[in-house]
Scaffold this active site. Structure first.
Site, mmCIF file in Angstrom:
data_model
loop_
_atom_site.group_PDB
_atom_site.id
_atom_site.type_symbol
_atom_site.label_atom_id
_atom_site.label_comp_id
_atom_site.label_asym_id
_atom_site.label_seq_id
_atom_site.Cartn_x
_atom_site.Cartn_y
_atom_site.Cartn_z
ATOM 1 N N LYS A 22 0.846 -1.209 0.000
ATOM 2 C CA LYS A 22 0.000 0.000 0.000
ATOM 3 C C LYS A 22 0.880 1.257 0.000
ATOM 4 C CE LYS A 22 -1.317 1.788 3.992
ATOM 5 N NZ LYS A 22 -1.204 3.175 4.454
ATOM 6 N N ASN A 23 1.872 1.290 0.882
ATOM 7 C CA ASN A 23 2.647 2.525 1.031
ATOM 8 C C ASN A 23 3.598 2.778 -0.136
ATOM 9 O OD1 ASN A 23 1.287 3.122 3.321
ATOM 10 N ND2 ASN A 23 2.935 2.580 4.752
ATOM 11 N N ARG A 91 -4.201 11.244 4.368
ATOM 12 C CA ARG A 91 -3.044 12.144 4.439
ATOM 13 C C ARG A 91 -2.108 11.987 3.247
ATOM 14 N NH1 ARG A 91 -1.995 14.869 8.727
ATOM 15 N NH2 ARG A 91 0.153 15.025 8.018
ATOM 16 N N CYS A 115 -4.561 13.679 12.863
ATOM 17 C CA CYS A 115 -4.349 12.252 12.653
ATOM 18 C C CYS A 115 -4.225 11.572 14.001
ATOM 19 C CB CYS A 115 -3.084 12.044 11.845
ATOM 20 S SG CYS A 115 -2.720 10.320 11.581
ATOM 21 N N ARG A 120 1.061 15.230 12.571
ATOM 22 C CA ARG A 120 1.762 14.853 11.340
ATOM 23 C C ARG A 120 1.897 16.094 10.464
ATOM 24 N NH1 ARG A 120 -0.447 9.251 9.159
ATOM 25 N NH2 ARG A 120 1.485 9.317 7.969
ATOM 26 N N PRO A 121 2.871 16.951 10.828
ATOM 27 C CA PRO A 121 3.043 18.185 10.072
ATOM 28 C C PRO A 121 3.558 17.900 8.655
ATOM 29 C CG PRO A 121 4.834 17.903 11.654
ATOM 30 C CD PRO A 121 3.879 16.766 11.880
ATOM 31 N N LEU A 124 8.208 19.689 6.282
ATOM 32 C CA LEU A 124 9.380 19.228 5.524
ATOM 33 C C LEU A 124 9.042 19.068 4.039
ATOM 34 C CD1 LEU A 124 10.672 16.627 8.141
ATOM 35 C CD2 LEU A 124 11.658 18.881 7.668
ATOM 36 N N ASP A 310 5.321 1.087 11.862
ATOM 37 C CA ASP A 310 4.083 0.446 11.383
ATOM 38 C C ASP A 310 3.940 -0.997 11.874
ATOM 39 O OD1 ASP A 310 3.431 2.765 10.090
ATOM 40 O OD2 ASP A 310 4.049 2.093 8.106
ATOM 41 N N ILE A 332 9.146 7.575 16.439
ATOM 42 C CA ILE A 332 8.677 8.294 15.242
ATOM 43 C C ILE A 332 7.302 8.911 15.495
ATOM 44 C CG2 ILE A 332 8.085 8.041 12.801
ATOM 45 C CD1 ILE A 332 10.242 5.844 12.728
ATOM 46 N N ARG A 402 -8.416 0.122 5.073
ATOM 47 C CA ARG A 402 -7.587 1.132 4.400
ATOM 48 C C ARG A 402 -6.303 0.521 3.874
ATOM 49 N NH1 ARG A 402 -7.886 6.981 6.882
ATOM 50 N NH2 ARG A 402 -6.672 7.192 4.984
HETATM 51 N N1 EPU Z 1 7.352 14.828 10.004
HETATM 52 C C1 EPU Z 1 7.572 16.158 10.235
HETATM 53 N N2 EPU Z 1 7.352 17.036 9.210
HETATM 54 C C2 EPU Z 1 6.969 16.628 7.979
HETATM 55 C C3 EPU Z 1 6.752 15.249 7.752
HETATM 56 C C4 EPU Z 1 6.957 14.360 8.789
HETATM 57 O O1 EPU Z 1 7.930 16.559 11.351
HETATM 58 O O2 EPU Z 1 6.800 17.477 7.093
HETATM 59 C C5 EPU Z 1 7.572 13.865 11.103
HETATM 60 C C6 EPU Z 1 6.338 13.026 11.418
HETATM 61 O O3 EPU Z 1 5.446 13.695 12.281
HETATM 62 C C7 EPU Z 1 6.952 11.777 12.027
HETATM 63 C C8 EPU Z 1 8.246 11.623 11.229
HETATM 64 O O4 EPU Z 1 8.523 12.913 10.666
HETATM 65 O O5 EPU Z 1 7.273 11.998 13.369
HETATM 66 C C9 EPU Z 1 8.188 10.595 10.123
HETATM 67 O O6 EPU Z 1 7.002 10.770 9.351
HETATM 68 P P1 EPU Z 1 6.972 10.491 7.792
HETATM 69 O O7 EPU Z 1 6.878 11.765 7.061
HETATM 70 O O8 EPU Z 1 8.084 9.574 7.425
HETATM 71 O O9 EPU Z 1 5.573 9.728 7.657
HETATM 72 P P2 EPU Z 1 4.717 9.700 6.334
HETATM 73 O O10 EPU Z 1 5.619 9.737 5.181
HETATM 74 O O11 EPU Z 1 3.619 10.671 6.415
HETATM 75 C C10 EPU Z 1 4.773 7.105 5.979
HETATM 76 C C11 EPU Z 1 3.778 5.978 5.978
HETATM 77 C C12 EPU Z 1 3.289 5.728 7.388
HETATM 78 C C13 EPU Z 1 4.515 5.400 8.261
HETATM 79 C C14 EPU Z 1 5.520 6.542 8.201
HETATM 80 C C15 EPU Z 1 6.792 6.253 8.957
HETATM 81 C C16 EPU Z 1 2.729 6.122 3.815
HETATM 82 C C17 EPU Z 1 1.504 6.389 3.021
HETATM 83 N N3 EPU Z 1 2.642 6.324 5.123
HETATM 84 O O12 EPU Z 1 4.047 8.244 6.447
HETATM 85 O O13 EPU Z 1 2.443 4.580 7.308
HETATM 86 O O14 EPU Z 1 4.092 5.196 9.596
HETATM 87 O O15 EPU Z 1 5.876 6.778 6.820
HETATM 88 O O16 EPU Z 1 7.415 5.125 8.475
HETATM 89 O O17 EPU Z 1 3.736 5.687 3.282
HETATM 90 C C18 EPU Z 1 0.701 3.165 7.914
HETATM 91 O O18 EPU Z 1 0.880 2.544 6.864
HETATM 92 O O19 EPU Z 1 -0.047 2.729 8.845
HETATM 93 C C19 EPU Z 1 1.361 4.451 8.112
HETATM 94 C C20 EPU Z 1 0.945 5.340 9.005
#
Ligand code: EPU
Length: 425
Positions: A22-23, A91, A115, A120-121, A124, A310, A332, A402
């Site tokens: 999925k991811n 998201r 969330c 989840r800002p 970045l 995850d 995380i 999902r």
């Molecule tokens: N973060 C920031 N600023 C940003 C983006 C992220 O501070 O602009 C922080 C987040 O709050 C978190 C950390 O950085 O503390 C890592 O978050 P990341 O951005 O890597 O998460 P994501 O890319 O939004 C993906 C997966 C998540 C998984 C995370 C971490 C997808 C669609 N989602 O989310 O998957 O938990 O990486 O590995 O790929 C799930 O599948 O259940 C799921 C939540």
């Protein structure tokens, strides 16, 4: 709203196929926006998150065809405004920002709402796009991104306070493939899903080096073409069923269509906890069997190649009935412990404090009506219920739908006694 009834205590046996990731699928589907040629993507799991992404792509003007796991997308005539009604449901919709601004010079995407797994800002994501020349504004709950003079490659450090960002790295990589010059992403996420996106983009004609490391170099090209790609296996679905094999089988269960190199962390922890994990010689299937003398252990989540956040809820469910004390710390998403209150309702002994859960294994769990709160928390409840005495009722099953393709059918195939009750509140 569907619910799942799990009649616990029947040992799992047999084998299942693991679905495509999925991811990995979500950003790859979004990357179809980068070309006016047709892209064909195989092994896209039929889960609600991929359906939302396809709805967004259709709303942006893409022609989308889907049959079984194959998706064909042509983004010949697209516009830059992603509709709020669909974006708000997921998201990962923010993945369309990078490709839209790269292809059209402009994007308007709703700011994602709250969330349940924590703050989840998207700072970045925006930092990355800004660094390569996009102007960012917000208006009426939307982010407006514009690159009037085109995107221009630059060196960007994407490290945040919780480490690298997966979708932030994806967004910048997707924008940079069509930028002028060279973009270097420092502190990039190196998850297998990021590598799969890079492989997809490379097959479209992008020039990317270093995906899978902390430094990705992207040399912009004029345009990208069509391609045919097969998504990697879902390592989190596989890891979830590996835990099921450890806690709810006697003779073991086998998972086919996996990648051993993506399952090292889950395998190592299961072995440390006393269970048996055997990969086939080519690493494409794995058999997991409970050990005779399981023991609690410590888990600390970390960006890849660390233990995946995850997977922490599923291991917490396993530790609930593992003798001894286990400690699970999520660096995380420190607030990602909603499953613990529900597991406690089933009789688990778990104390959550400041981003950690201390779990004292109990001899058995009982059944109770429980509420799924997010995707992986729901998976944890299903795992606990497979082992619990009696019938556990898991409400709000849409959370699990999902991200887990046909979870009830896969469990039935393994001999579990589960029933989906449709349309209940
Ligand atoms: N973060 C920031 N600023 C940003 C983006 C992220 O501070 O602009 C922080 C987040 O709050 C978190 C950390 O950085 O503390 C890592 O978050 P990341 O951005 O890597 O998460 P994501 O890319 O939004 C993906 C997966 C998540 C998984 C995370 C971490 C997808 C669609 N989602 O989310 O998957 O938990 O990486 O590995 O790929 C799930 O599948 O259940 C799921 C939540």
């Amino acid at each position: 709203m569907d619910k799942l009834l799990v009649h616990g205590g029947t040992p799992l046996t047999g084998s299942i196929n693991i679905s495509g990731s999925k991811n990995a699928s979500l950003p790859i589907l979004a990357a179809a926006l980068l070309t006016d040629q047709q892209v064909i993507i195989e092994r896209v799991p039929d889960v609600s998150d991929t359906n939302y992404m396809l709805q967004i792509l259709s709303a942006l003007g893409c022609e989308v065809e889907r049959y079984s796991g194959t998706v064909k997308i042509t983004a010949a005539n697209i516009h830059p405004e992603a509709p709020y009604e669909i974006v708000r449901k997921m998201r990962a919709s923010i993945c369309v920002m990078g490709p839209l601004v790269a292809r059209l010079g402009r994007a308007s995407v709703s700011i994602p709402g709250g969330c349940v797994i924590g703050d989840r800002p998207i700072d970045l994501h925006l930092k990355g796009l800004q660094a390569i020349g996009a102007d960012i504004d917000t208006e009426g709950g939307n982010i407006l991104i514009e690159a009037k003079d085109g995107l221009i490659g630059k060196e960007v450090d994407l490290r945040g306070k919780h480490g690298p960002t997966v979708l932030g790295t994806d967004n910048l990589m997707m924008a940079a493939v069509l930028a002028k010059g060279t973009t270097v992403i420092e502190s990039a996420a190196c998850e297998p899903e990021v590598m799969d996106l890079a492989d997809f983009l490379i097959s479209m004609g992008a020039k990317i080096e270093g995906a899978g490391t902390r430094r990705i170099t992207i040399e912009g090209v004029e345009s990208l073409g069509g391609t045919h790609h097969t998504v990697i296996p879902d390592r989190i679905e596989a890891g979830t069923f590996m835990v099921a094999g450890a806690i709810a089988s006697e003779t073991g269960i086998t998972l086919n269509r996996v990648r051993k190199d993506h399952l090292q962390q889950a395998a190592e922890k299961l072995i440390e906890a006393g269970h048996y994990v055997d990969f086939s010689e080519d690493g494409s299937s794995v058999t997991v069997k409970p050990g005779d003398d399981p023991q609690g252990c410590k888990i600390l989540t970390a960006p890849h190649p660390g233990f995946p956040t995850d997977m922490q809820a599923q291991f917490t469910a396993m530790f609930a009935t593992t003798p001894g004390i286990s400690v699970v710390e999520d660096t995380i998403f420190p607030q990602r412990f909603m499953h613990c209150a529900e597991l406690t309702r089933m009789g688990a002994d778990i104390k959550v404090d400041n981003g950690s859960a201390v779990i004292t294994g109990v001899a058995k769990l009982g059944s109770a009506p429980v509420m799924a709160s997010d995707l992986r928390a729901s998976a944890a409840l299903v795992l606990a219920a497979l082992k619990a005495e009696g019938t556990t009722e898991i409400n709000r099953l849409y959370h699990i739908d999902r991200g887990y393709e046909m979870i009830d059918e896969k469990l039935l195939q393994l001999g579990a006694k589960v029933e989906r009750v449709r349309g209940s509140v």
